[in-house]
Design an enzyme around this catalytic site. Structure first.
Site, PDB file in Angstrom:
ATOM      1  N   GLU A  64       0.496  -1.199  -0.042  1.00 41.56           N
ATOM      2  CA  GLU A  64       0.121   0.167  -0.156  1.00 41.56           C
ATOM      3  C   GLU A  64       1.358   0.818   0.304  1.00 41.56           C
ATOM      4  OE1 GLU A  64      -3.268  -0.055   0.211  1.00 41.56           O
ATOM      5  OE2 GLU A  64      -3.296  -2.324   0.439  1.00 41.56           O
TER       6      GLU A  64
ATOM      7  N   CYS B 180      -2.453   8.480   2.897  1.00 39.79           N
ATOM      8  CA  CYS B 180      -3.076   8.362   1.319  1.00 39.79           C
ATOM      9  C   CYS B 180      -3.826   8.420   0.346  1.00 39.79           C
ATOM     10  CB  CYS B 180      -1.965   7.194   1.448  1.00 39.79           C
ATOM     11  SG  CYS B 180      -2.779   5.908   2.098  1.00 39.79           S
TER      12      CYS B 180
END
Ligand code: UN1
Length: 504
Positions: free
Chosen positions: A258, A292
């Protein structure tokens, strides 16, 4: 006056953690609220990591044969413990990561949600039964526990990202070794202690189902390179993923990455601008732009640009920035000075690439000389220049005009990252095109909501330099198990597949 050391002590007490646990060690935790050291822990040496993995492996060997619904019971109890500890744990996350309390409470809620999800899943780790071409045969697949799962997490979601991984891993029959960000060791320690409380209530769980290894790069590398770690789930920068991915692949381990996002939104002429304004604000300045999934690139149709962008600029100049644990601040501090420097570098680059920047200046330096508060920045760009194509972990929104929808989609996809995206439109054709195979190339594609703030029920992750991994909901659990395909012959003959004749 706000006293972060005192606050840390109080929270440790409320969470039932011994004060000695944060008293000494080479790894200092600094609160971004005022820059003070609020605790210390010992970093694990590579040898200690190796021993920790050994213990977790033993834990896995015992856990893998416990029936999955019983494994779910442990996660259910953990969810109960988290409900009891929600407020102090959230305050500790605020104190150590700098996010505002409502967002920190939301983060702990994400942990509770994934517990509930994983409990349900513990009775649904289904395989298929598949039709076979051979008479008197049956073919099926079985999902088995995978092994030790290594979790490397980032400072910005210091507790929830571990939970997404760990709760699935536990119901799937795995054990977990966790290397949290060296910027948030205390939140990790608190979670580990809460998990141990659930283990105690459960009664007969094997030891070392969850092992915590604190530290920086060397600690992470020891985890990445150990062949006993079947899956490494790593959240962080694309640079980190570029190193970690190939190293794990070289030993044929599994990785779930990720990495960076550079999330965009398209605002079309038919958009509901009131909704868009609120969504853009939460996504771009919330968590001080340190998700993010934060919104970084905004493409506004030229017909609505002059109605929307001045409104955003007004919000940007008035949004409350301050101590995330006191008052009404919506934006807390950046994590550290390096984050502030990176933000200033990006804003200077934006200016030299023809951008017009509002905001970005340091705030509250008098009250908090060792902390890094900033006014969120909005940069009107002449086009998608180089600075807009990289992820800067700070509240900077790059705004660009577009004319045609095709152009907007092409610009949207023309960056190396592929995490989250969104469109504001009330035009069905535009919405559906954005969702289609020829639309957004991201892992998360939203209509009339921003790119951040995903629920745990969906698979979370993205494409391209974001790394391709999927965590949390949907069928992400499969990454934490191994599949065995089984063919059973219950007849008195031995027919071969593909009709092969091999009679002896
Ligand atoms: C992250 O920033 O690493 O979608 C995770 C979101 C949150 C998770 C973000 N549920 O914004």
């Amino acid at each position: 006056m706000f006293e972060s050391v005192q606050e840390a002590r109080t929270l440790f007490e409320r969470l039932g953690l011994p004060q000695e646990a944060i008293a000494s060690g080479d790894l200092a935790s600094r609160s971004p609220i005022d820059g003070t050291v609020i605790g210390r822990v010992a970093a694990a040496s590579p040898d200690e990591v190796e021993a920790a993995i050994g213990r977790a492996y033993e834990g896995f060997l015992a856990w893998r044969t416990v029936p999955a619904p019983r494994r779910g019971e442990l996660v259910r109890l953990f969810g109960e413990v988290l409900r009891e500890a929600k407020e102090p744990l959230a305050r500790l996350v605020s104190l150590e990561a700098g996010k505002i309390l409502p967002e920190a409470l939301g983060e702990v809620q994400e942990m509770i949600d994934i517990c509930d999800f994983a409990v349900g899943l513990s009775r649904q780790l289904h395989g298929l039964t598949i039709t076979t071409e051979r008479p008197d045969h049956r073919m099926m697949e079985t999902w088995h526990p995978l092994g030790v799962v290594g979790v490397i997490s980032a400072f910005n979601f210091p507790v929830a990202v571990w939970a997404w991984n760990a709760c699935l891993a536990f119901v799937c029959g795995d054990s977990v070794v966790w290397k949290p960000s060296e910027k948030t060791p205390l939140s990790a320690l608190a979670v580990q202690t809460l998990f141990e409380r659930a283990v105690e209530r459960f009664g007969d769980a094997p030891a070392n189902l969850s092992v915590l290894v604190q530290g920086g790069r060397a600690t992470g590398e020891a985890l990445v390179d150990d062949r006993r770690v079947a899956l490494v789930s790593a959240t962080g920068s694309t640079r980190m993923g570029c190193e970690v991915g190939p190293r794990i692949a070289a030993r044929f381990g599994r990785s779930l990455l990720e990495l960076g996002g550079n999330n965009g939104m398209i605002v079309t002429p038919s958009a509901d601008l009131d909704l868009a304004e609120r969504a853009i604000t939460f996504a771009a300045v919330g968590t001080a732009g340190q998700r993010c999934t934060s919104l970084r690139r905004l493409f506004v149709h030229e017909d609505v640009y002059d109605r929307l962008v001045p409104r955003l600029k007004r919000v940007w100049s008035s949004v409350e920035v301050g101590n995330p644990l006191e008052g009404l601040a919506l934006v807390g501090p950046l994590i550290d000075e390096a984050a502030y420097d990176a933000m200033q570098t990006a804003l200077n680059d934006a200016r030299s690439e023809g951008g017009v920047v509002q905001g970005g200046e340091r705030l509250l330096a008098d009250s908090f000389p060792d902390a890094w508060y900033v006014r969120p920045a909005i940069a009107e760009m002449p086009g998608q220049t180089p600075v807009t194509q990289r992820e800067t972990f700070a509240p900077i929104l790059y705004v660009m005009r577009y004319r045609t929808f095709d152009e907007a989609i092409a610009l949207h996809n023309a960056v190396p990252q592929g995490l989250a995206s969104s469109i504001f439109t009330t035009d069905l054709r535009e919405a559906e095109r954005f969702l289609s195979a020829a639309g957004s190339d991201c892992g998360i594609v939203n209509v009339n909501i921003g790119p951040s703030g995903a629920e745990i029920g969906g698979a979370f992750g993205g494409e391209k330099e974001t790394g391709g991994g999927r965590e949390s909901g949907s069928d992400s659990w499969r990454a934490y198990m191994r599949r065995s395909t089984n063919t059973i012959n219950y007849g008195r003959d031995l027919p071969l597949a593909q009709g092969i004749d091999f009679s002896v």
